[in-house]
Motif scaffolding. Structure first.
Motif, short mmCIF file in Angstrom:
data_model
loop_
_atom_site.label_atom_id
_atom_site.label_comp_id
_atom_site.label_asym_id
_atom_site.label_seq_id
_atom_site.Cartn_x
_atom_site.Cartn_y
_atom_site.Cartn_z
N HIS A 10 40.40 38.55 50.17
CA HIS A 10 40.35 37.00 48.69
C HIS A 10 39.70 37.90 47.85
O HIS A 10 40.42 37.22 46.50
N ASN A 11 38.68 38.11 47.72
CA ASN A 11 38.11 39.14 46.60
C ASN A 11 38.99 40.07 45.56
O ASN A 11 39.30 39.40 44.63
N THR A 12 39.54 41.06 46.49
CA THR A 12 40.77 41.90 45.74
C THR A 12 41.57 40.54 45.58
O THR A 12 42.30 40.76 43.83
N SER A 61 35.19 40.30 37.28
CA SER A 61 36.42 40.86 38.12
C SER A 61 36.75 42.22 36.72
O SER A 61 36.91 43.07 36.68
N PHE A 62 36.14 41.86 35.57
CA PHE A 62 36.26 41.76 34.12
C PHE A 62 35.41 43.20 34.34
O PHE A 62 35.64 44.92 33.84
N THR A 88 42.95 37.47 38.49
CA THR A 88 41.84 37.85 37.09
C THR A 88 42.91 39.21 35.81
O THR A 88 43.04 39.03 34.57
N LYS A 89 43.02 40.01 36.47
CA LYS A 89 44.12 40.83 36.20
C LYS A 89 44.90 41.18 35.56
O LYS A 89 46.23 40.93 33.78
N ALA A 90 46.13 39.87 36.98
CA ALA A 90 47.12 39.78 35.78
C ALA A 90 47.11 38.58 34.88
O ALA A 90 48.40 38.43 33.93
N GLY A 91 46.93 37.46 35.12
CA GLY A 91 46.65 36.54 33.59
C GLY A 91 45.82 37.16 32.28
O GLY A 91 46.32 37.19 31.09
#
Length: 404
Positions: A72-74, A281-282, A80-83
């Motif tokens: 789930h974390n990945t 995530s960033f 986040t990265k895609a958004g």
């Protein structure tokens, strides 16, 4: 994992293949020797031969293993990265990218950037977001900064910053890339500390986005919250885009106000969790962004949602900075020795709360130093003073009482 450790050891060695074999493989243990031998066997290299050992050593130094657990974390990090980099709904974008690789038999083949972008644009209407070049972000963030300063400035004691040691601890945590929760008793000056922090960040040209949650209540999603603030995306996304790799700070003041001011406080708290998750995530993606919350100590210790927000584990540790009342020395510096000396111990304790001190100074400015024994007496004198102002403005006591 063992092979990744061997590669890392090769990069950190003294560039001598024989020393690497002796000290980083042979002496470490059976599992490393077995993994290294299997690697050499697959490449048809004989580690007993100097040339082959040197070749294996060269390959290992240039081999990097990065593990993406299927959990789930990945997936949250991927969202986040895609958004951040793509328009459209992140889950759909990830699904399209996965399908592209599978349907076009791309395994063991290069995926070219121009071909991939053409596929995303022409067939699915997905474009690069490029928040770092979005002209809407900088003016909106500057406006939010001004609103933050203007909301706190009138309540500053003597309309100036009183330097606090707590601010230094927050700055140290930010420099270490750690998220922070600032807490303290009501009236102890948490917002004043954040004001000092924001002024420091502005002077150092560090991008920061301050939001007071008592007046800007989050709703729906982080993206919707950003749009409600006249930003094109989530506040965390916009700040990371504006920073372009520099250190940046997202400030969320009055976290405890959510459950008092929001009719759907659980939704608002979910948005705060999403912002915290995006920030973390960033950082995994090497972006230097941290988030600073502020709330009352009572809520930090007793509200289940807030306690859950800051639940700690080995990867996510939130630095807790407690904002204390003024010391006698700080109080003396603010009011001056002449006003400080006549106060008894209990009065000093009452005025050590910045909120009470601000009230005392407001009355003193017009009527001289007020006589009081308790915080309640001080508050009554303050309301008496306010009613006098209302009377001068033509508002009668019955009118003000009815309004209150």
């Amino acid at each position: 994992r063992t092979f990744a450790d061997i590669c890392e050891s090769a990069r950190n060695s003294n560039d001598n293949p024989k020393d690497f074999w002796r000290y980083q493989v042979e002496d470490i243990g059976k599992e490393r020797r077995k993994t290294f031998s299997a690697f050499c066997e697959k490449l048809e290299l004989d580690p007993q031969k100097d040339d082959d050992l040197a070749t294996a050593f060269d390959y290992l130094k240039r081999t990097h293993i990065e593990l993406f657990p299927d959990d789930h974390n990945t997936f949250s990090d991927l969202l986040t990265k895609a958004g951040f980099i793509l328009t459209g709904e992140p889950k759909s974008a990830i699904s399209i990218l996965t399908t592209y690789a599978n349907n076009n038999d791309m395994y063991r083949k290069s995926i070219r950037v121009d071909q991939l972008w053409r596929h995303l644009k022409e067939k699915h209407g997905i474009h690069p977001k490029r928040l770092e070049h979005d002209s809407r972000i900088s003016p909106a963030i500057e406006d939010l900064q001004n609103q933050f300063f203007e909301s706190i400035n009138p309540g500053l004691i003597n309309r100036k910053i009183i330097s606090r040691g707590e601010t230094t601890r927050i700055i140290d945590a930010i420099d270490n890339g750690q998220d922070v929760v600032v807490h303290g008793a009501a009236g102890n000056g948490k917002s004043g500390v954040l004001y000092e922090l924001a002024e420091h960040l502005r002077q150092k040209n560090v991008p920061f986005l301050p939001i007071r949650l008592d007046t800007r209540v989050p709703g729906n999603t982080a993206k919707q919250f950003g749009q409600d603030l006249d930003l094109p995306e989530s506040p965390a996304h916009c700040l990371a885009g504006l920073a372009e790799g520099r250190k940046s700070v997202l400030i969320l003041d009055q976290l405890d106000a959510i459950r008092w001011t929001a009719s759907h406080s659980s939704t608002a708290m979910c948005v705060c969790k999403e912002l915290l998750r995006q920030t973390r995530s960033f950082r995994k993606d090497k972006k230097q962004i941290v988030i600073v919350f502020a709330c009352r100590t009572f809520d930090l210790e007793n509200d289940p949602d807030i306690k859950n927000l800051f639940a700690e584990n080995s990867e996510n540790v939130v630095v807790k900075v407690s904002v204390a009342a003024f010391s006698d020395e700080q109080l003396k510096d603010v009011i001056g020795p002449d006003a400080f000396v006549p106060l008894n111990g209990h009065q000093k304790r009452v005025l050590s709360c910045p909120h009470n001190l601000a009230i005392w100074l407001e009355i003193k400015k017009e009527e001289g130093a007020p006589s009081f024994r308790t915080a309640t007496e001080l508050m009554r004198q303050f309301w008496k003073n306010r009613r006098q102002h209302l009377n001068k403005a033509g508002i009668s006591n019955p009118q003000s009482n009815a309004f209150l």
